[in-house]
Design an enzyme around this catalytic site. Structure first.
Site, PDB file in Angstrom:
ATOM      1  N   ARG A 164       0.841  -1.190   0.000  1.00 19.62           N
ATOM      2  CA  ARG A 164       0.000   0.000   0.000  1.00 19.62           C
ATOM      3  C   ARG A 164       0.883   1.250   0.000  1.00 19.62           C
ATOM      4  NH1 ARG A 164      -4.665   0.420   3.851  1.00 19.62           N
ATOM      5  NH2 ARG A 164      -3.211   0.228   5.583  1.00 19.62           N
TER       6      ARG A 164
ATOM      7  N   LYS B 176       4.595 -11.308   9.499  1.00 13.80           N
ATOM      8  CA  LYS B 176       3.770 -11.201   8.294  1.00 13.80           C
ATOM      9  C   LYS B 176       4.066 -12.338   7.303  1.00 13.80           C
ATOM     10  CE  LYS B 176       2.513  -7.534   5.066  1.00 13.80           C
ATOM     11  NZ  LYS B 176       2.371  -6.087   4.972  1.00 13.80           N
TER      12      LYS B 176
ATOM     13  N   ARG C 264      -1.030  -0.574  14.307  1.00  7.88           N
ATOM     14  CA  ARG C 264       0.123  -1.165  14.996  1.00  7.88           C
ATOM     15  C   ARG C 264      -0.266  -1.446  16.439  1.00  7.88           C
ATOM     16  NH1 ARG C 264       1.228  -1.607  10.517  1.00  7.88           N
ATOM     17  NH2 ARG C 264       2.998  -0.807   9.333  1.00  7.88           N
TER      18      ARG C 264
HETATM   19  P1  ATP Z   1      -0.318  -1.644   6.721  1.00  7.49           P
HETATM   20  O1  ATP Z   1      -0.641  -1.931   8.132  1.00  7.49           O
HETATM   21  O2  ATP Z   1      -0.553  -0.216   6.342  1.00  7.49           O
HETATM   22  O3  ATP Z   1      -0.906  -2.614   5.759  1.00  7.49           O
HETATM   23  P2  ATP Z   1       2.369  -2.607   6.044  1.00  7.49           P
HETATM   24  O4  ATP Z   1       3.656  -1.985   6.470  1.00  7.49           O
HETATM   25  O5  ATP Z   1       2.178  -4.032   6.376  1.00  7.49           O
HETATM   26  O6  ATP Z   1       1.268  -1.714   6.693  1.00  7.49           O
HETATM   27  P3  ATP Z   1       1.789  -3.105   3.225  1.00  7.49           P
HETATM   28  O7  ATP Z   1       1.616  -2.091   2.186  1.00  7.49           O
HETATM   29  O8  ATP Z   1       0.655  -4.020   3.537  1.00  7.49           O
HETATM   30  O9  ATP Z   1       2.256  -2.338   4.502  1.00  7.49           O
HETATM   31  O10 ATP Z   1       3.037  -4.027   2.832  1.00  7.49           O
HETATM   32  C1  ATP Z   1       4.296  -3.462   2.536  1.00  7.49           C
HETATM   33  C2  ATP Z   1       5.240  -3.750   3.675  1.00  7.49           C
HETATM   34  O11 ATP Z   1       5.284  -5.164   3.947  1.00  7.49           O
HETATM   35  C3  ATP Z   1       6.679  -3.362   3.388  1.00  7.49           C
HETATM   36  O12 ATP Z   1       6.902  -2.023   3.712  1.00  7.49           O
HETATM   37  C4  ATP Z   1       7.484  -4.340   4.244  1.00  7.49           C
HETATM   38  O13 ATP Z   1       7.578  -3.860   5.578  1.00  7.49           O
HETATM   39  C5  ATP Z   1       6.605  -5.561   4.281  1.00  7.49           C
HETATM   40  N1  ATP Z   1       7.019  -6.582   3.280  1.00  7.49           N
HETATM   41  C6  ATP Z   1       7.557  -6.418   2.045  1.00  7.49           C
HETATM   42  N2  ATP Z   1       7.765  -7.590   1.448  1.00  7.49           N
HETATM   43  C7  ATP Z   1       7.350  -8.544   2.315  1.00  7.49           C
HETATM   44  C8  ATP Z   1       7.306  -9.970   2.283  1.00  7.49           C
HETATM   45  N3  ATP Z   1       7.701 -10.683   1.231  1.00  7.49           N
HETATM   46  N4  ATP Z   1       6.808 -10.587   3.393  1.00  7.49           N
HETATM   47  C9  ATP Z   1       6.371  -9.924   4.467  1.00  7.49           C
HETATM   48  N5  ATP Z   1       6.381  -8.581   4.547  1.00  7.49           N
HETATM   49  C10 ATP Z   1       6.862  -7.896   3.483  1.00  7.49           C
END
Ligand code: ATP
Length: 320
Positions: free
Chosen positions: A118, A183, A318
């Site tokens: 995002r 994640k 968070r």
């Molecule tokens: P939000 O809570 O806003 O969704 P988020 O940081 O999880 O926050 P996303 O846009 O869902 O944001 O995902 C992008 C983020 O996920 C990246 O900034 C990184 O921190 C993380 N990310 C990137 N690649 C991977 C991966 N292969 N596996 C897990 N996490 C990843």
């Protein structure tokens, strides 16, 4: 590069000479291409006198194999395309356009050179290590009818991964899939078209299947893969097939009744229900207690001034 990968896809050893002959290039040129693939994250075995092969345990995506995992009622409703390298599977599926006859188009890639999350954040997809899957869904009801869809997609991912043995999965609003706070999967929805009528929804997801320690550590937040979650190797083609199954069923249901039909199930997987969290927007943040989600997928947050509803978009959650 595609031809080279096509040759290596059989998992057997191939000498540099043989590869060069097939590709019509020198051994040095083959070696350069193999180096590039390694830099993209592909694990290769190279043995003197034998040549090169895909690292053990690597299973490339194959649309025929993916199809062998599809439920009978799903098989006729989907078109599955796999490729080696693309900028973004979301862009690829959109460029391919809608399929005819009510068929949903799905695109998968071994590696995305510009995979995104995002708000322009980077999504890491080392070569052959994740399932990067995007679907193109046409909806004639306008964007309001899509409220909660991204949460429902997260739920579809959980259901797919459960069929493959994953347990203790949780959802972080709006749609990340977590395991023990790390994640495992991210979802990115992009909507184009008329806010009140015909629109195209691109549903993208990235699931970590098997990454090295270094690859996981290089991600900017705690991350995990299916291999660690299930404590065994999981077939990437099976992951893709099951995702297509659950997503197809979900889109059928969502088209009929929206997120309302999935809210209760989503809440069962809510990682933060009853917990103190902070919601962050670009300029401000608010702290409160998570009270689940409403029928449109909005997050219910209890603060000192009562219960407030927050919708996806620019907000990130968070744990406090
Ligand atoms: P939000 O809570 O806003 O969704 P988020 O940081 O999880 O926050 P996303 O846009 O869902 O944001 O995902 C992008 C983020 O996920 C990246 O900034 C990184 O921190 C993380 N990310 C990137 N690649 C991977 C991966 N292969 N596996 C897990 N996490 C990843």
């Amino acid at each position: 590069m595609d031809k080279l990968l096509g040759l290596l896809a059989d998992g057997q050893f191939h000498s540099g000479e043989e590869l060069g002959e097939h590709l019509g290039v020198s051994r040095a040129a083959v070696w350069k291409k193999l180096k590039t693939l390694e830099e993209l994250g592909l694990a290769l075995d190279s043995v003197r006198g034998k040549g090169y092969r895909l690292g053990s345990g690597i299973e490339l995506l194959d649309s025929v194999k993916v199809q062998s995992y599809l439920d009978a009622d799903v098989d006729s409703k989907v078109d599955v395309h796999t490729c080696f390298i693309t900028e973004s599977t979301n862009d690829l599926v959109r460029a391919q356009g809608a399929a005819s006859g009510g068929v949903t188009r799905f695109c998968l890639a071994e590696h995305q050179t510009s995979g995104r999350g995002r708000r322009g954040r980077i999504w890491a997809s080392p070569f052959g290590s994740t399932v990067s899957l995007s679907a193109l869904w046409q909806n004639g009801e306008g964007t309001a009818s899509l409220e909660g869809l991204s949460l429902a997609v997260g739920l579809a991912v959980v259901k797919a991964l459960e069929t493959l043995g994953a347990r203790d999965l949780k959802l972080k609003w709006p749609n990340d899939v977590l395991w023990q706070g790390k994640k495992l999967c991210g979802v990115l929805l992009e909507v184009y078209g008329d806010p009140t009528g015909e629109c195209e929804v691109v549903i993208g997801m990235g699931i970590n299947v098997r990454l090295s320690e270094e690859q996981l550590k290089s991600i900017g937040q705690p991350a995990v893969d299916l291999f660690r979650v299930c404590d065994k190797s999981v077939s990437r083609n099976a992951v893709a097939g099951q995702l297509i199954n659950t997503l197809t069923h979900l889109l059928d249901g969502f088209g009929q009744g929206g997120f309302r039909l999935f809210r209760e199930q989503w809440c069962e997987y809510d990682a933060f229900r009853g917990k103190e969290v902070t919601l962050m927007a670009s300029t401000r943040s608010v702290t409160g207690r998570c009270m689940g989600v409403d029928e449109q997928g909005g997050l219910l947050l209890e603060t000192s001034s009562g219960i407030h509803v927050f919708n996806g978009g620019e907000v990130s959650l968070r744990q406090s």
